[in-house]
Scaffold this motif. Sequence first.
Motif, mmCIF file in Angstrom:
data_model
loop_
_atom_site.group_PDB
_atom_site.id
_atom_site.type_symbol
_atom_site.label_atom_id
_atom_site.label_comp_id
_atom_site.label_asym_id
_atom_site.label_seq_id
_atom_site.Cartn_x
_atom_site.Cartn_y
_atom_site.Cartn_z
ATOM 1 N N ASP A 128 11.694 -4.491 -20.005
ATOM 2 C CA ASP A 128 10.654 -3.749 -18.862
ATOM 3 C C ASP A 128 9.460 -4.227 -20.260
ATOM 4 O O ASP A 128 7.917 -5.123 -19.759
ATOM 5 C CB ASP A 128 10.462 -2.600 -19.036
ATOM 6 C CG ASP A 128 11.082 -2.262 -17.844
ATOM 7 O OD1 ASP A 128 12.257 -3.114 -17.135
ATOM 8 O OD2 ASP A 128 11.328 -1.110 -17.646
ATOM 9 N N ARG A 129 9.832 -3.958 -21.952
ATOM 10 C CA ARG A 129 8.910 -3.778 -22.618
ATOM 11 C C ARG A 129 8.056 -5.549 -22.882
ATOM 12 O O ARG A 129 7.586 -5.605 -23.401
ATOM 13 C CB ARG A 129 9.494 -3.260 -23.472
ATOM 14 C CG ARG A 129 8.217 -2.798 -25.147
ATOM 15 C CD ARG A 129 8.688 -2.322 -25.928
ATOM 16 N NE ARG A 129 8.043 -0.734 -26.195
ATOM 17 C CZ ARG A 129 7.896 -0.069 -26.794
ATOM 18 N NH1 ARG A 129 8.113 -0.320 -27.824
ATOM 19 N NH2 ARG A 129 7.084 1.054 -26.815
ATOM 20 N N LEU A 130 9.151 -6.231 -23.161
ATOM 21 C CA LEU A 130 9.399 -7.868 -23.695
ATOM 22 C C LEU A 130 7.803 -7.870 -22.032
ATOM 23 O O LEU A 130 7.203 -8.761 -22.125
ATOM 24 C CB LEU A 130 9.853 -8.099 -23.399
ATOM 25 C CG LEU A 130 10.129 -10.299 -23.152
ATOM 26 C CD1 LEU A 130 10.149 -10.064 -24.962
ATOM 27 C CD2 LEU A 130 11.949 -10.682 -23.323
ATOM 28 N N PHE A 131 8.319 -7.752 -20.830
ATOM 29 C CA PHE A 131 7.194 -8.596 -20.074
ATOM 30 C C PHE A 131 5.842 -8.264 -19.757
ATOM 31 O O PHE A 131 5.868 -8.703 -19.482
ATOM 32 C CB PHE A 131 8.882 -8.678 -18.447
ATOM 33 C CG PHE A 131 8.846 -9.098 -18.192
ATOM 34 C CD1 PHE A 131 9.253 -10.781 -18.935
ATOM 35 C CD2 PHE A 131 10.962 -8.738 -17.907
ATOM 36 C CE1 PHE A 131 10.826 -11.119 -18.416
ATOM 37 C CE2 PHE A 131 11.541 -9.502 -17.982
ATOM 38 C CZ PHE A 131 12.000 -10.443 -18.357
ATOM 39 N N ALA A 132 6.196 -6.537 -19.931
ATOM 40 C CA ALA A 132 4.846 -6.347 -20.371
ATOM 41 C C ALA A 132 4.003 -6.790 -21.454
ATOM 42 O O ALA A 132 2.782 -6.632 -20.933
ATOM 43 C CB ALA A 132 4.960 -4.503 -20.291
ATOM 44 N N LYS A 133 4.658 -7.306 -22.741
ATOM 45 C CA LYS A 133 3.689 -7.786 -23.577
ATOM 46 C C LYS A 133 3.595 -9.375 -23.142
ATOM 47 O O LYS A 133 2.136 -9.541 -23.971
ATOM 48 C CB LYS A 133 4.554 -7.854 -24.876
ATOM 49 C CG LYS A 133 4.322 -6.769 -25.808
ATOM 50 C CD LYS A 133 5.825 -6.816 -26.390
ATOM 51 C CE LYS A 133 6.281 -5.379 -27.712
ATOM 52 N NZ LYS A 133 6.676 -5.007 -28.410
ATOM 53 N N ARG A 134 4.134 -9.643 -22.244
ATOM 54 C CA ARG A 134 3.824 -11.666 -22.056
ATOM 55 C C ARG A 134 2.771 -11.372 -21.020
ATOM 56 O O ARG A 134 2.121 -11.752 -20.947
ATOM 57 C CB ARG A 134 5.302 -12.194 -21.168
ATOM 58 C CG ARG A 134 6.227 -12.099 -22.134
ATOM 59 C CD ARG A 134 7.202 -12.764 -21.711
ATOM 60 N NE ARG A 134 8.029 -13.878 -22.438
ATOM 61 C CZ ARG A 134 9.553 -14.408 -22.608
ATOM 62 N NH1 ARG A 134 9.703 -14.393 -21.179
ATOM 63 N NH2 ARG A 134 9.913 -14.950 -23.828
ATOM 64 N N SER A 135 2.713 -10.400 -20.179
ATOM 65 C CA SER A 135 1.677 -10.152 -19.004
ATOM 66 C C SER A 135 0.859 -9.951 -19.816
ATOM 67 O O SER A 135 -0.222 -10.419 -19.090
ATOM 68 C CB SER A 135 1.979 -8.942 -17.494
ATOM 69 O OG SER A 135 2.622 -7.994 -18.159
ATOM 70 N N THR A 136 0.320 -8.256 -20.713
ATOM 71 C CA THR A 136 -0.688 -8.783 -21.262
ATOM 72 C C THR A 136 -1.220 -9.966 -21.863
ATOM 73 O O THR A 136 -2.485 -9.625 -22.210
ATOM 74 C CB THR A 136 -0.811 -7.786 -21.773
ATOM 75 O OG1 THR A 136 0.104 -7.479 -22.890
ATOM 76 C CG2 THR A 136 -0.235 -5.676 -21.313
ATOM 77 N N ALA A 137 -0.707 -10.581 -22.886
ATOM 78 C CA ALA A 137 -1.017 -11.813 -23.025
ATOM 79 C C ALA A 137 -1.460 -12.811 -22.627
ATOM 80 O O ALA A 137 -2.296 -13.044 -23.047
ATOM 81 C CB ALA A 137 0.158 -12.319 -24.061
ATOM 82 N N ALA A 138 -1.094 -12.916 -21.517
ATOM 83 C CA ALA A 138 -1.516 -13.505 -20.422
ATOM 84 C C ALA A 138 -2.387 -13.210 -19.456
ATOM 85 O O ALA A 138 -4.447 -14.229 -18.889
ATOM 86 C CB ALA A 138 -0.496 -14.246 -19.284
#
Length: 150
Positions: A128-138
């Motif tokens: 969850d945390r990994l995907f949250a970082k990717r979505s905020t970076a995008a």
Amino acid sequence: MTARLNSAQPYALGLFRIVVGLLFACHGASSLFGVLGGTDGSGGTVETGAWPNWYAAVIELVGGSLVLIGLGTRAAAFISSGAMAYAYFKVHQPNALWPMENSGEGAAMFCWAFFLLVFTGSGAFGLDRLFAKRSTAAQKPATEHTPVAA
């Protein structure tokens, strides 16, 4: 001391999530596949499609696995918590009032552990945390590049 403990909170929560998810997934795997002693201690499994045992075992295996890896933690924990509340009140509580009397300690503990994860999230080490970082970076706007004038 409090600041040091607070800084370690996501990691402790992540380890808590991993252990609870693993134990829950093992419980489901034992019921569905007869591993780890199975449902009866000698490798027995629950009958496919039997209500509520088979459905509970599927929720245990899938929900526990999702919580273990930290993917969709809040939703998986919510469903798993509800399944354990159902197990406690429909299977254990009619036998006696207190969990120590009706062998419902496991169901009660899993219910409240998953309920906690609904509100805290996955903590560290979760997908969850990994995907949250990717979505905020995008979602971050790219910085504007102004051409250099000659």
